[in-house]
Design an enzyme around this catalytic site. Structure first.
Site, PDB file in Angstrom:
ATOM      1  N   PHE A   1       0.792  -0.452   0.214  1.00 27.67           N
ATOM      2  CA  PHE A   1       0.233   0.614  -0.094  1.00 27.67           C
ATOM      3  C   PHE A   1       0.954   1.466   0.152  1.00 27.67           C
ATOM      4  O   PHE A   1       0.347   1.759  -0.482  1.00 27.67           O
ATOM      5  CB  PHE A   1      -0.878  -0.302   1.253  1.00 27.67           C
ATOM      6  N   LYS A   2       1.865   1.119   0.277  1.00 28.60           N
ATOM      7  CA  LYS A   2       2.322   2.262   0.665  1.00 28.60           C
ATOM      8  C   LYS A   2       3.773   2.805  -0.556  1.00 28.60           C
ATOM      9  O   LYS A   2       3.708   4.136  -0.735  1.00 28.60           O
ATOM     10  CB  LYS A   2       4.097   2.269   1.265  1.00 28.60           C
ATOM     11  N   ASP A   3       3.150   1.797  -1.836  1.00 29.63           N
ATOM     12  CA  ASP A   3       3.281   2.887  -3.078  1.00 29.63           C
ATOM     13  C   ASP A   3       2.845   4.108  -3.416  1.00 29.63           C
ATOM     14  O   ASP A   3       2.992   5.000  -4.109  1.00 29.63           O
ATOM     15  CB  ASP A   3       3.211   1.290  -4.324  1.00 29.63           C
TER      16      ASP A   3
ATOM     17  N   THR B   1       7.697   0.624   3.968  1.00 28.76           N
ATOM     18  CA  THR B   1       7.727   1.553   3.826  1.00 28.76           C
ATOM     19  C   THR B   1       9.487   1.530   2.587  1.00 28.76           C
ATOM     20  O   THR B   1       9.178   2.871   1.761  1.00 28.76           O
ATOM     21  CB  THR B   1       7.829   2.857   4.223  1.00 28.76           C
TER      22      THR B   1
END
Length: 433
Positions: A106-108, A139
């Protein structure tokens, strides 16, 4: 729109300064001075909009006067060039798959948005910028990928030795170019402490221009609100009551959701779902915030004992814990419970969860038992292949590894081992200044 420090000891700053500094001079986190609301009519037609269109509307509303809409449009279209679908799991339970980006996490979303925003702000600068980032897993790889090859920016990633998965470590340590990985003898909390100490070191900051790409940077936080709007748009036809369960470690992801709610997103409830590092669920139950050393678990990206974004959560509710409890409930799960949830969902519904998503699933399942008319969305924050050893052992089946992860596993790790003594980090950084 300007930004203030949560410690309230420094002047308000522009978006450019908030993003390039990362952390305020008084060690506080930047927050928007005002949080504007989107009109109610926007949510009547939100289902007709694409993810980049929603991201543009949200960011342009929040950042009005700080950056031109045309620039924002380029940033969001380049950043969000992959799908973020809501997928039914069973019954009223859905998952928001946040692992379709280049590093399968999700940190993309936040890292790619921040990379492009920061590149825009420093493009005319004659001084190199060094990004220091602490990571408990995803991250670092997302930031490294987002900033790879960006002129004028160097990235230094601090990660805890032996406490990230093999795939995560390869993603951190194999890119080269302007990306350097420091393997710290300690925990994620040690890595985060080192980064914060560096930001407050006047001598170091006179020699180098430093910023952060952790969720302490407001440019990472803002785009984490986008996919809550997008998820709501995909399910609003199913129920008027939408519940989100967010697997949480440093609590940037949940803060992004609550920011979306403050901007008008009609979410009925948020669930802060953690592993045994349950500092925030404990606060929501007892009213006591008791940070402590983190404990290692199979959901390693959530192994955080002193979540930085708790101060932002409190700011959103004007330091009123009772007001926060109206919107947020906490759940926590042990490793054994997490494994049971992974097995249950695979055996009964054919869906493969990673250990972090499993915690979100468990929370939404338990909460929906009390909410017969609601639908629930839990965030699946990383592809199961990123935790392949744990996942395959738990479900007893092979996990298909996406091509992007297969490619990185063939590369050679390059990292510098370092103690968790700040002086060692400072000496290393000054040698590179």
């Amino acid at each position: 729109m300007s930004f203030y420090s949560t410690n309230q000891q420094t002047p308000h700053v522009s978006l450019r300064e908030a993003v390039t500094k990362g952390l305020a001079d008084d060690n506080g986190l930047f927050m928007p001075l005002q949080i504007p609301e989107l009109p109610h009519s926007y949510f009547e037609v939100i289902q007709e909009k694409s993810l980049p269109e929603i991201a543009l509307d949200v960011s342009a509303t929040l950042l009005r006067g700080q950056i031109e809409r045309g620039v924002l449009q380029e940033i969001v279209e380049e950043s969000l060039n992959f799908p973020i679908p809501v997928v039914p799991v069973h019954g009223r339970i859905h998952t928001l798959e946040l692992f379709h980006g280049p590093t399968s996490a999700f940190k993309d979303v936040g890292a790619r948005f921040m990379a492009r925003l920061l590149a825009y702000f420093v493009k005319d600068s004659d001084k190199e910028l060094t990004i220091l980032v602490a990571t408990s897993g995803d991250t670092g790889s997302a930031v490294a990928n987002g900033f790879l090859g960006v002129p004028g920016i160097n990235v230094v990633i601090l990660y805890p030795h032996g406490k990230v998965s093999d795939i995560q470590e390869k993603q951190l340590t194999t890119l080269g170019q302007n990306i350097t990985a420091l393997e710290i003898d300690g925990t994620f909390d040690d890595c985060q402490r080192l980064v914060k100490q560096a930001f407050l070191d006047q001598e170091l900051n006179q020699r180098m221009q430093l910023t952060s790409a952790n969720s302490i940077n407001i440019a990472r936080l803002i785009p984490q609100s986008f996919y809550y709007f997008h998820a709501y748009a995909q399910v609003k036809h199913l129920s008027e009551r939408v519940i989100f369960a967010t697997p949480s470690g440093n609590f940037g992801n949940l803060t992004g959701g609550l920011l979306a709610k403050r901007m008008g997103l009609p979410v009925a409830k948020f669930i802060a779902a953690t592993n045994i590092n349950d500092i925030v669920p404990e606060f929501l139950t007892s009213g006591n915030f008791n940070p402590r050393a983190s404990t290692q678990t199979i959901s390693n990206a959530m192994d955080v004992g002193n979540p930085s974004n708790f101060v932002r959560l409190m700011e959103l509710y004007n330091q009123n814990g009772d007001a926060m409890r109206e919107d947020v409930i906490g759940y926590r799960f042990t490793d054994e419970q997490t494994k049971m949830l992974m097995r249950e969902v695979y055996e009964n519904h054919g869906y493969i969860l990673d250990p972090h998503g499993a915690i979100g699933y468990g929370a939404i399942r338990d909460y929906l038992a009390m909410e017969p008319d609601a639908i629930g969305i839990f965030l699946e924050t990383a592809h199961p292949a990123k935790f392949i050893d744990v996942v395959e052992e738990v479900i007893g089946q092979k996990v298909t590894i996406p091509e992007n992860l297969q490619a990185v596993m063939q590369k050679t790790k390059q990292s510098t081992r370092m103690s968790h003594d700040y002086n060692d980090l400072k000496t290393w950084l000054l040698a590179r200044a």
